[in-house]
Write a protein that holds these residues in place. Structure first.
Motif, mmCIF file in Angstrom:
data_model
loop_
_atom_site.group_PDB
_atom_site.id
_atom_site.type_symbol
_atom_site.label_atom_id
_atom_site.label_comp_id
_atom_site.label_asym_id
_atom_site.label_seq_id
_atom_site.Cartn_x
_atom_site.Cartn_y
_atom_site.Cartn_z
ATOM 1 N N GLY A 205 -12.358 15.397 -45.223
ATOM 2 C CA GLY A 205 -11.265 16.079 -44.879
ATOM 3 C C GLY A 205 -11.009 16.446 -47.344
ATOM 4 N N VAL A 206 -11.488 15.183 -47.694
ATOM 5 C CA VAL A 206 -10.603 15.651 -49.029
ATOM 6 C C VAL A 206 -12.021 15.856 -50.368
ATOM 7 N N TYR A 207 -13.482 15.750 -49.551
ATOM 8 C CA TYR A 207 -14.304 16.081 -49.985
ATOM 9 C C TYR A 207 -14.605 18.048 -49.948
ATOM 10 N N ARG A 208 -14.007 18.448 -48.756
ATOM 11 C CA ARG A 208 -13.942 19.469 -48.086
ATOM 12 C C ARG A 208 -13.189 20.530 -49.320
ATOM 13 N N GLU A 209 -12.274 19.591 -49.889
ATOM 14 C CA GLU A 209 -11.015 20.239 -50.633
ATOM 15 C C GLU A 209 -11.188 20.182 -51.809
ATOM 16 N N LEU A 210 -12.119 19.253 -52.166
ATOM 17 C CA LEU A 210 -12.230 19.047 -54.090
ATOM 18 C C LEU A 210 -13.536 20.031 -53.946
ATOM 19 N N SER A 211 -14.412 20.423 -53.176
ATOM 20 C CA SER A 211 -15.496 21.228 -53.017
ATOM 21 C C SER A 211 -15.035 22.782 -52.986
ATOM 22 N N ARG A 212 -14.183 23.353 -52.059
ATOM 23 C CA ARG A 212 -13.573 23.829 -52.344
ATOM 24 C C ARG A 212 -12.613 24.420 -54.257
ATOM 25 N N MET A 213 -11.910 23.537 -54.751
ATOM 26 C CA MET A 213 -11.681 23.251 -55.808
ATOM 27 C C MET A 213 -12.447 23.799 -57.090
ATOM 28 N N ASN A 214 -13.411 23.033 -57.007
ATOM 29 C CA ASN A 214 -15.127 23.476 -57.743
ATOM 30 C C ASN A 214 -14.959 24.653 -57.535
ATOM 31 N N THR B 175 -33.636 9.959 -45.757
ATOM 32 C CA THR B 175 -33.223 10.885 -45.416
ATOM 33 C C THR B 175 -32.655 11.586 -43.277
ATOM 34 N N HIS B 176 -32.390 9.375 -43.415
ATOM 35 C CA HIS B 176 -32.088 9.689 -41.937
ATOM 36 C C HIS B 176 -30.516 10.273 -42.468
ATOM 37 N N ASP B 177 -30.259 10.913 -40.800
ATOM 38 C CA ASP B 177 -29.373 12.451 -41.286
ATOM 39 C C ASP B 177 -27.787 10.652 -40.483
ATOM 40 N N GLN B 178 -28.356 9.222 -40.776
ATOM 41 C CA GLN B 178 -26.857 8.667 -41.163
ATOM 42 C C GLN B 178 -26.765 7.567 -42.025
ATOM 43 N N SER B 179 -27.784 7.836 -43.091
ATOM 44 C CA SER B 179 -27.889 7.062 -43.871
ATOM 45 C C SER B 179 -26.658 8.055 -45.223
ATOM 46 N N TYR B 180 -26.117 6.704 -46.570
ATOM 47 C CA TYR B 180 -24.900 7.260 -47.074
ATOM 48 C C TYR B 180 -25.183 8.600 -47.670
ATOM 49 N N TRP B 181 -26.876 8.440 -48.166
ATOM 50 C CA TRP B 181 -27.258 8.852 -49.478
ATOM 51 C C TRP B 181 -27.597 10.866 -47.831
ATOM 52 N N TYR B 182 -27.936 11.000 -46.818
ATOM 53 C CA TYR B 182 -27.693 11.678 -46.757
ATOM 54 C C TYR B 182 -26.499 12.660 -46.675
ATOM 55 N N PHE B 183 -25.492 11.712 -45.616
ATOM 56 C CA PHE B 183 -23.812 11.700 -45.714
ATOM 57 C C PHE B 183 -23.310 12.532 -46.877
ATOM 58 N N MET B 184 -23.496 12.007 -47.670
ATOM 59 C CA MET B 184 -23.489 12.105 -49.173
ATOM 60 C C MET B 184 -23.325 13.473 -49.782
ATOM 61 N N HIS B 185 -24.249 13.609 -49.673
ATOM 62 C CA HIS B 185 -25.047 15.820 -50.174
ATOM 63 C C HIS B 185 -24.380 16.463 -49.233
ATOM 64 N N CYS C 164 -20.414 16.361 -49.551
ATOM 65 C CA CYS C 164 -19.838 16.769 -50.788
ATOM 66 C C CYS C 164 -21.045 17.302 -52.175
ATOM 67 N N PHE C 165 -22.211 16.492 -52.135
ATOM 68 C CA PHE C 165 -22.615 16.751 -53.158
ATOM 69 C C PHE C 165 -23.436 18.170 -53.231
ATOM 70 N N ASP C 166 -23.946 18.873 -51.617
ATOM 71 C CA ASP C 166 -24.651 19.664 -51.914
ATOM 72 C C ASP C 166 -23.364 20.754 -51.821
ATOM 73 N N HIS C 167 -22.486 20.962 -51.873
ATOM 74 C CA HIS C 167 -21.701 21.988 -52.362
ATOM 75 C C HIS C 167 -20.562 21.563 -53.484
ATOM 76 N N LEU C 168 -21.218 21.176 -54.330
ATOM 77 C CA LEU C 168 -20.739 21.232 -55.915
ATOM 78 C C LEU C 168 -21.528 21.809 -56.721
ATOM 79 N N ILE D 280 -25.289 10.760 -59.922
ATOM 80 C CA ILE D 280 -24.835 10.238 -58.916
ATOM 81 C C ILE D 280 -25.865 9.062 -58.497
ATOM 82 N N ASN D 281 -25.337 8.677 -58.362
ATOM 83 C CA ASN D 281 -25.758 7.085 -57.777
ATOM 84 C C ASN D 281 -25.211 6.299 -56.572
ATOM 85 N N ILE D 282 -26.087 6.030 -55.615
ATOM 86 C CA ILE D 282 -26.242 5.655 -54.801
ATOM 87 C C ILE D 282 -27.157 4.637 -54.103
#
Ligand code: GLP
Length: 263
Positions: free
Chosen positions: A45-54, A78-88, A91-95, A103-105
């Motif tokens: 929910g935090v990422y959703r709101e930060l993306s909206r603001m952005n 590329t694994h859909d449960q990797s945290y790289w995938y999760f963050m993009h 969050c990141f794909d919406h900024l 971005i550092n992961i």
């Protein structure tokens, strides 16, 4: 320590996003604002709101560098449960103005985990440390992947996941704990607590014991979250549901002290 009690999950996320945005906006230095970030369901929910603001032009990420807390060892990006995938994905794909090079992961596919972790710490240090580390918390109080009895002075390194954590996280792996990687790379408790500020999200009934241990318990490596009590810039944003194990006077104290809305 500040404890911000909000009525529900959405309000908790809104508070946290507003706080992070206020810090990024207030950062007037030329060097980038360095933001630590978690994965898990709590920050969505935090990422959703930060993306909206952005997206709506209220907040820029052009001068923000991010460091994520952790990554499963052995999962490709590329694994859909990797945290790289999760963050993009969350969050990141919406900024619109986040620079990919900022971005550092941690790389879960590294052939030299020790070096990967050493270099991660060095990179954080090269930016002068983390300004604000947002985190979540496990039901057993773990911060990042620092399971119970990880040293409170630990640095970025390889972590073995407990059976409990693999069972909890199996909801993302077809409910099969064996499908959850048994190891991860994770920043240490010490890495998180070197940040100038730490903002931890704690929501839901299942986190009530962890919240009480963080706020009221003795500082102990059994609850790695309890180290927050020694941090001079620690904030917990939580919802009502997570407050179930707090004593009434603790609960009232934080409502009282935060009544004046000190954002
Ligand atoms: C994982 C992550 C933690 C996260 C925790 C809680 O173990 N490594 O960083 O805080 O899950 O996740 P959730 O927010 O889904 O409860």
């Amino acid at each position: 320590m500040r404890v911000i009690i909000q009525d529900n999950y959405d309000k908790m996320c809104k508070w946290a996003a507003d706080y992070i945005a206020s810090k990024i906006r207030a950062h007037k230095e030329k060097r980038p604002f360095v933001l630590g970030l978690p994965t898990g369901s709590s920050p969505i929910g935090v990422y959703r709101e930060l993306s909206r603001m952005n997206r709506e032009g209220e907040l820029s990420f052009a001068n923000v560098v991010t460091f994520n807390m952790d990554e499963y060892l052995g999962l490709p990006r590329t694994h859909d449960q990797s945290y790289w995938y999760f963050m993009h994905d969350n969050c990141f794909d919406h900024l619109v103005d986040m620079k990919p090079e900022n971005i550092n992961i941690l790389n879960g596919m590294t052939d030299d985990p020790e070096r990967e972790c050493r270099e991660y710490e060095a990179k954080i240090a090269s930016y002068g440390g983390i300004d604000l580390f947002m985190g979540g918390i496990g039901v057993d109080g773990h911060i990042a992947f620092n399971e119970p009895f990880t040293s409170l002075a630990s640095r970025t390194g390889v972590r073995n996941l407990t059976t409990d954590t693999r069972i909890v996280n199996s909801r993302f792996f077809g409910n099969d704990p064996e499908a959850v990687p048994s190891q991860a790379l994770s920043v240490g408790v010490g890495t998180v607590f070197d940040s100038k500020e730490v903002l931890i999200l704690i929501n839901g009934h299942n986190k009530a014991r962890a919240l009480a241990a963080t706020v009221e318990g003795a500082v102990s490596q059994k609850w790695t979250c309890s180290a927050l009590q020694y941090h001079n810039g620690a904030i917990i944003a939580c919802d009502e549901a997570a407050c179930g194990e707090l004593t009434v006077d603790t609960y009232k104290y934080f409502l009282d002290i935060e009544r004046a809305e000190r954002l």
